[in-house]
Design a protein around this motif. Structure first.
Motif, short mmCIF file in Angstrom:
data_model
loop_
_atom_site.label_atom_id
_atom_site.label_comp_id
_atom_site.label_asym_id
_atom_site.label_seq_id
_atom_site.Cartn_x
_atom_site.Cartn_y
_atom_site.Cartn_z
N ALA A 93 54.69 23.93 29.04
CA ALA A 93 54.08 25.23 28.81
C ALA A 93 52.64 25.09 28.33
N LEU A 94 52.39 24.12 27.45
CA LEU A 94 51.03 23.91 26.95
C LEU A 94 50.10 23.45 28.07
N LEU A 95 50.60 22.58 28.93
CA LEU A 95 49.79 22.13 30.06
C LEU A 95 49.46 23.28 30.99
N CYS A 96 50.45 24.13 31.23
CA CYS A 96 50.24 25.28 32.10
C CYS A 96 49.28 26.28 31.47
N LEU A 97 49.43 26.52 30.17
CA LEU A 97 48.52 27.43 29.47
C LEU A 97 47.09 26.91 29.54
N ASN A 98 46.94 25.61 29.35
CA ASN A 98 45.61 25.01 29.41
C ASN A 98 44.95 25.27 30.77
N GLU A 99 45.73 25.09 31.84
CA GLU A 99 45.20 25.28 33.18
C GLU A 99 44.86 26.74 33.46
N ARG A 100 45.77 27.64 33.10
CA ARG A 100 45.57 29.06 33.40
C ARG A 100 44.46 29.67 32.53
N SER A 129 45.65 23.86 19.93
CA SER A 129 45.46 23.23 21.23
C SER A 129 43.99 23.19 21.63
N PRO A 130 43.63 22.34 22.59
CA PRO A 130 42.24 22.26 23.05
C PRO A 130 41.73 23.56 23.66
N PHE A 131 42.64 24.38 24.19
CA PHE A 131 42.22 25.62 24.85
C PHE A 131 42.15 26.82 23.90
N ALA A 132 42.48 26.61 22.63
CA ALA A 132 42.53 27.74 21.69
C ALA A 132 41.20 28.47 21.57
N GLY A 133 40.09 27.74 21.68
CA GLY A 133 38.78 28.37 21.56
C GLY A 133 38.45 29.31 22.71
N MET A 134 39.17 29.18 23.81
CA MET A 134 38.94 30.05 24.96
C MET A 134 39.87 31.24 24.99
N ALA A 135 40.72 31.37 23.97
CA ALA A 135 41.75 32.40 24.01
C ALA A 135 41.84 33.20 22.72
N ARG A 136 42.36 34.41 22.88
CA ARG A 136 42.73 35.24 21.74
C ARG A 136 44.25 35.42 21.83
N PHE A 137 44.94 35.08 20.77
CA PHE A 137 46.39 35.11 20.77
C PHE A 137 46.91 36.35 20.05
#
Length: 240
Positions: A93-100, A129-137
């Motif tokens: 799931a984390l890998l997929c989230l990172n990609e999307r 995660s590394p992608f957290a800066g690109m997202a709002r949760f």
């Protein structure tokens, strides 16, 4: 002796049943290692359905010859849609989230809004995660103070914490997804009783991407789909 694992409503119902019948049991929130098990007669696992630990637990029970019962809701029939991605565990799931998230971030040139309906479970791995800066949760959790505090401690803004008790109707899910402007809905397959079908249908109608975490498969033990079936087994095998 019964080891009862879980803090779900179903676990509480089973606890009351065991107490009413005078059956000795030890209740734990989760299995954290074989050292905590002292030759139980049976393990009844009603822990969170997205927990990855029950696979290793079932393997331990098989090696030890301990009866293992797992309460699992039937899997949801997932529609065929390019908007739906599926993962077998949190690592996938984390890998997929990172990609999307990376793809949508470049496309939209803004933070990607991820609506998390898996509660606080594994939330640390998402926000760190590394992608957290690109997202709002946006996180939906049970209305319990400790869960809300956990979200805040992890840096989730109070405006993005929804303390609500489900399951929710299709209309409520749709309204919440739309209100928060979600781009991705992260959910798990918790069956019809958990409202998986309404979350998916709501997101699809809004054209949102969905990341669905499927159920893990235990390699050993008895899998039961409802509480009545599990209680019947206990009555017939423990009280006989």
């Amino acid at each position: 002796m019964i080891i009862l694992l879980g803090e779900t409503p179903a676990a509480r119902e089973i606890s009351e049943h065991l107490q009413n019948r005078g059956i000795n049991f030890i209740k734990k929130s989760a299995w954290i290692g074989k050292d905590n098990l002292t030759l139980p007669s049976v393990i009844v696992d009603i822990s969170h359905p997205s927990s990855d630990k029950f696979v290793s637990l079932s393997q331990f029970c098989k090696q030890s010859g301990v009866p293992y019962l797992r309460l699992e809701r039937p899997e949801t029939n997932i529609p065929d849609s390019p908007l739906i991605s599926q993962a077998c565990n949190w690592e996938e799931a984390l890998l997929c989230l990172n990609e999307r998230i990376s793809t949508l971030y470049q496309k939209k040139e803004r933070q990607v809004k991820v609506f998390i309906t898996t509660g606080s479970h594994q939330l640390e791995s998402i926000v760190h995660s590394p992608f957290a800066g690109m997202a709002r949760f946006i996180v939906r959790v049970l209305p319990e103070g400790c869960l809300v505090q956990k979200c805040q401690d992890l840096g989730i803004h109070p405006r993005d914490i929804l303390a609500m008790q489900g399951p929710f109707s299709k209309d409520i899910n749709k309204a919440l997804f739309k209100f928060y402007g979600a781009d991705i809905v992260l959910t798990k397959d918790s069956g019809l009783a958990g409202g998986t079908d309404t979350k998916i249908s709501s997101a699809l109608e809004l054209g949102l991407e969905i990341l669905l975490i499927r159920k893990n498969k235990a390699g050993y033990g008895l899998i039961m789909n409802n509480i009545d079936e599990l209680i019947t087994w206990i009555d017939e095998n423990i009280l006989k």
